[in-house]
Design an enzyme around this catalytic site. Structure first.
Site, PDB file in Angstrom:
ATOM      1  N   HIS A   1      -9.412 -15.286   0.733  1.00  0.00           N
ATOM      2  CA  HIS A   1     -10.696 -15.726   1.281  1.00  0.00           C
ATOM      3  C   HIS A   1     -10.566 -16.005   2.770  1.00  0.00           C
ATOM      4  O   HIS A   1      -9.665 -16.708   3.199  1.00  0.00           O
ATOM      5  CB  HIS A   1     -11.153 -16.989   0.541  1.00  0.00           C
ATOM      6  CG  HIS A   1     -12.340 -17.623   1.146  1.00  0.00           C
ATOM      7  ND1 HIS A   1     -12.264 -18.825   1.809  1.00  0.00           N
ATOM      8  CD2 HIS A   1     -13.618 -17.216   1.223  1.00  0.00           C
ATOM      9  CE1 HIS A   1     -13.467 -19.152   2.253  1.00  0.00           C
ATOM     10  NE2 HIS A   1     -14.298 -18.182   1.914  1.00  0.00           N
TER      11      HIS A   1
ATOM     12  N   ASP B   1     -17.668 -12.974   2.994  1.00  0.00           N
ATOM     13  CA  ASP B   1     -17.478 -14.425   2.992  1.00  0.00           C
ATOM     14  C   ASP B   1     -18.823 -15.157   3.068  1.00  0.00           C
ATOM     15  O   ASP B   1     -19.585 -14.971   4.016  1.00  0.00           O
ATOM     16  CB  ASP B   1     -16.605 -14.807   4.185  1.00  0.00           C
ATOM     17  CG  ASP B   1     -16.138 -16.241   4.170  1.00  0.00           C
ATOM     18  OD1 ASP B   1     -16.711 -17.070   3.431  1.00  0.00           O
ATOM     19  OD2 ASP B   1     -15.186 -16.542   4.909  1.00  0.00           O
TER      20      ASP B   1
ATOM     21  N   TYR C   1     -10.722  -6.390  20.068  1.00  0.00           N
ATOM     22  CA  TYR C   1      -9.334  -5.927  19.961  1.00  0.00           C
ATOM     23  C   TYR C   1      -8.402  -7.077  19.576  1.00  0.00           C
ATOM     24  O   TYR C   1      -7.514  -6.907  18.738  1.00  0.00           O
ATOM     25  CB  TYR C   1      -8.850  -5.317  21.279  1.00  0.00           C
ATOM     26  CG  TYR C   1      -9.530  -4.025  21.674  1.00  0.00           C
ATOM     27  CD1 TYR C   1      -9.959  -3.105  20.725  1.00  0.00           C
ATOM     28  CD2 TYR C   1      -9.731  -3.712  23.009  1.00  0.00           C
ATOM     29  CE1 TYR C   1     -10.569  -1.922  21.096  1.00  0.00           C
ATOM     30  CE2 TYR C   1     -10.343  -2.521  23.390  1.00  0.00           C
ATOM     31  CZ  TYR C   1     -10.763  -1.636  22.431  1.00  0.00           C
ATOM     32  OH  TYR C   1     -11.362  -0.464  22.798  1.00  0.00           O
TER      33      TYR C   1
END
Length: 139
Positions: free
Chosen positions: A22, A64, A111
């Site tokens: 999670h 989530d 990035y």
């Protein structure tokens, strides 16, 4: 092969998705993304597009529910147009997960976030700005 699992999901990708917990993040990267230089773990998915990979991944993991943003894109720069693929991404994610929360992460921050992601899936997607970070939820 497995029943009910898309053929674009390799054994390595199944292992990674199973290992993720999670709140862990996974990047679905386009063909131009510097996957090898940014990923802790990189799964090659050459010849597979972003739309097909997004469908396959979201069929196996939820987004989530506790995060403010669970589906992050890299915004365009220097007047580049909004990528057409984003419409497809939003449609797919919205249909496959009731908890879609879109966010935008500036290029260099994207990035950096990719470097901290659990893994990067390096697709063969040819459209630019077709990179997504997904935050895994609780099953």
């Amino acid at each position: 092969m497995l029943k009910g699992v898309s053929k674009v999901v390799s054994p390595d990708l199944i292992k990674i998705l199973c290992e993720m917990g999670h709140g862990d993040e996974i990047v679905i990267a386009d063909g131009n993304f510097p996957s090898a230089s940014n990923g802790k773990r990189v799964v090659r998915a050459d010849g597979i597009g972003g739309v097909e990979m997004l469908k396959a991944v979201l069929a196996l993991i939820p987004l989530d529910t506790y995060a403010d943003e669970n589906f992050m894109l890299m915004p365009t720069t220097q007047g580049d147009p909004t990528p057409k693929i984003w419409e497809d991404y939003f449609k797919i994610a919205g249909e496959m997960d009731d908890n879609l929360r879109v966010g935008y992460v500036e290029r260099f921050a994207f990035y950096e976030r990719a470097r901290n992601a659990y893994a990067i899936i390096a697709t063969g997607e040819e459209q630019i700005y077709a990179n997504i970070i997904l935050k895994k939820g609780v099953i």
